[in-house]
Design an enzyme around this catalytic site. Structure first.
Site, short mmCIF file in Angstrom:
data_model
loop_
_atom_site.label_atom_id
_atom_site.label_comp_id
_atom_site.label_asym_id
_atom_site.label_seq_id
_atom_site.Cartn_x
_atom_site.Cartn_y
_atom_site.Cartn_z
CE1 TYR A 1 -0.26 10.81 3.75
CE2 TYR A 1 1.95 10.51 2.87
CZ TYR A 1 0.76 9.98 3.32
OH TYR A 1 0.59 8.62 3.32
CD GLU B 1 -2.47 -1.21 2.78
OE1 GLU B 1 -3.44 -1.95 2.92
OE2 GLU B 1 -2.02 -0.49 3.69
N PRO B 2 1.59 1.51 -1.05
CG PRO B 2 2.64 1.54 -3.15
CD PRO B 2 1.69 0.74 -2.30
CE1 TYR C 1 3.32 14.34 10.40
CE2 TYR C 1 3.32 15.26 8.18
CZ TYR C 1 2.71 14.51 9.17
OH TYR C 1 1.50 13.93 8.91
NE ARG D 1 5.23 15.33 4.31
CZ ARG D 1 6.53 15.17 4.35
NH1 ARG D 1 7.32 16.02 3.71
NH2 ARG D 1 7.06 14.18 5.01
CB CYS E 1 -0.44 35.71 11.72
SG CYS E 1 -0.70 36.88 10.39
NE ARG F 1 6.31 9.52 2.94
CZ ARG F 1 5.85 10.55 3.64
NH1 ARG F 1 6.08 11.77 3.24
NH2 ARG F 1 5.17 10.35 4.76
C1 PLP Z 1 -0.98 6.05 5.33
C2 PLP Z 1 -1.11 4.60 5.07
C3 PLP Z 1 -0.37 4.00 4.05
C4 PLP Z 1 0.61 4.73 3.17
O1 PLP Z 1 1.69 5.27 3.78
P1 PLP Z 1 2.85 5.91 2.87
O2 PLP Z 1 3.89 6.26 3.84
O3 PLP Z 1 2.30 7.09 2.18
O4 PLP Z 1 3.28 4.85 1.91
C5 PLP Z 1 -0.59 2.66 3.81
N1 PLP Z 1 -1.44 1.94 4.56
C6 PLP Z 1 -2.16 2.49 5.56
C7 PLP Z 1 -3.11 1.65 6.32
C8 PLP Z 1 -2.01 3.83 5.85
O5 PLP Z 1 -2.73 4.37 6.85
#
Ligand code: PLP
Length: 423
Positions: free
Chosen positions: A375, A276-277, A319, A315, A346, A279
């Site tokens: 993001y 699940e990429p 972060y 970000r 501000c 980023r």
């Molecule tokens: C945010 C998230 C991701 C993706 O994270 P990346 O750092 O953007 O790859 C994948 N799986 C789940 C469940 C998430 O909450």
């Protein structure tokens, strides 16, 4: 290494166009996405894994939910990881069929859970509470595909705020309860498909993913023994980091995929991997263009004031993230000094970049903020009553608007002044 862009006589080229022309046409601040980079990133990670094992890429859309971006990835064959009913419905609207979407929520209320279940997507269960409530509101549990999110006790990420897999985390079912969770899901009659974990976001090393995979394999084997059926897939979540700094190493996705798929082939009966990429797919596809409006020498520091603040890109402020910046109309020119790039919000915490060497910044210059596709827009806000900015898609020399910038009316659209307070 961080992606860099062509220089045409001092002008930055992005997606076959001069960045300055894009800014002149669409205004600033504006997010600009190169379609070809999106496609290239998706194909790179798909191929790296599928070379070794059947792997579904489920793009984690919270990184960037623009409908055009979702359409492009849909065309590429991507699946989706969605974290809210809003994301599920957005992806359905973008043309994804429910069987390509996995919902992975945390602290999901009954209303949202019901709406998600009604769409027919697979649900990644985060807690016993969610499982029991889902069973109650599902007319037929055997038609609800589920997977269970575990808390693997392995965390990784670019900062403490985005580590999710550590022991004691709010996400997932604790390791010592996982078998009970599967036994309960089985008793409730759910259509159990897989096991899931997500360790965090933006980790730069392979090791945590190896530790995670070992846990997912061992646990899925124990689950199969406990409930008497094998799982169809292992879902290793996302979190693959990308280089944000000029000389930063890139994670070796080839090595990552080979190592992980080897482990599965040797130690597991599971036939499919899900990754699940978020980023990784969208980050370097997009730059934020922002105009220099003010230059100030404050004695101890020099400031470049721009028209994008943490309302546009949060970000750095939130972060402490590094984003590379360049002056798009003085591209690769010799640098003359050190500057902080700061926005119009501000608050002192409002900055895009600290202590950067830049070539003689002046009012009217165009600043390109790199790696803004993940993001970036999706975390932007209207703080300080600034309308959300626009988004543009570029591809081989052509630019198209994919989100109109909001206007002032949009700030007031959903507000209601009670009649008794009217002027
Ligand atoms: C945010 C998230 C991701 C993706 O994270 P990346 O750092 O953007 O790859 C994948 N799986 C789940 C469940 C998430 O909450």
């Amino acid at each position: 290494m961080m992606r860099d862009f062509d220089n045409d006589g001092g002008r930055m080229v992005f997606g076959g166009m001069h960045a300055c022309d894009i800014a002149d046409e669409f205004g600033t601040p504006v997010y600009v996405t190169d379609e070809s980079i999106l496609r290239e990133n998706y194909r790179r990670i798909w191929e790296a894994f599928n070379r070794h094992m059947e792997t579904d890429i489920h793009y984690a859309c919270k990184a960037n939910t623009n409908l055009a971006v979702l359409r492009i990835l849909e065309q590429e064959g991507s699946g989706i990881d969605a974290v809210s009913i809003g994301e599920v419905l957005t992806c359905l609207r973008a043309g994804y069929s429910p069987d390509r979407i996995i919902f992975t929520g945390v602290n999901v209320g009954d209303q949202e859970l019901r709406e998600v279940a009604e769409t027919g997507v697979m649900i990644n269960i985060d807690s016993f509470s969610e499982m029991e409530r889902l069973a109650e509101l599902c007319p037929n549990a055997s038609e609800q595909k589920v997977s269970i999110r575990i808390t693997p006790g392995v965390g990784s990420g670019h900062g403490a705020k985005v580590i999710t897999g550590n022991k004691g985390s709010k996400f997932g079912i604790p390791m010592n309860e996982v078998l009970n969770a599967y036994i309960r899901a089985n008793d409730l009659g759910f259509d159990i498909r897989g096991i899931h974990a997500h360790i965090g976001s933006g980790g730069q090393t392979v090791e945590p993913f190896i530790d995670l995979m070992q846990i997912l394999i061992d646990t899925s084997n124990a689950v199969s023994d406990a409930i008497g059926v094998g799982l169809e897939f292992i879902d290793m979540g996302g979190g693959i980091g990308v280089p944000y700094k000029p000389n930063e190493e890139e994670m070796d996705v080839e090595e990552l995929s080979m190592t992980l798929t080897d482990m599965i082939a040797e130690e597991s009966e599971v036939s499919r991997l899900i990754v699940e990429p978020g980023r990784y797919i969208v980050c370097d596809s997009t730059i934020l263009l922002t105009r220099c409006v003010d230059v100030k020498d404050a004695g101890t520091k020099k400031y470049v004031g721009v028209d994008a603040g943490f309302n546009t890109l949060v970000r750095p402020a939130f972060y402490d993230s590094y984003h590379h910046v360049a002056i798009a109309n003085k591209f690769n020119r010799a640098c003359t000094g050190r500057y902080d790039i700061v926005g119009p919000v501000c608050e002192t915490g409002d900055y895009l970049a600290h202590d950067r060497v830049l070539p003689d910044p002046e009012e009217g210059d165009l600043i390109a903020v790199y790696d803004a596709g993940a993001y970036g827009f999706s975390m932007s806000s209207r703080y300080n009553s600034r309308p959300l900015c626009g988004e543009v898609l570029v591809n081989e020399g052509r630019a198209e608007l994919i989100r109109e910038a909001e206007n002032m009316e949009d700030l007031w659209r959903h507000q209601i002044v009670p009649g008794r307070l009217e002027r």
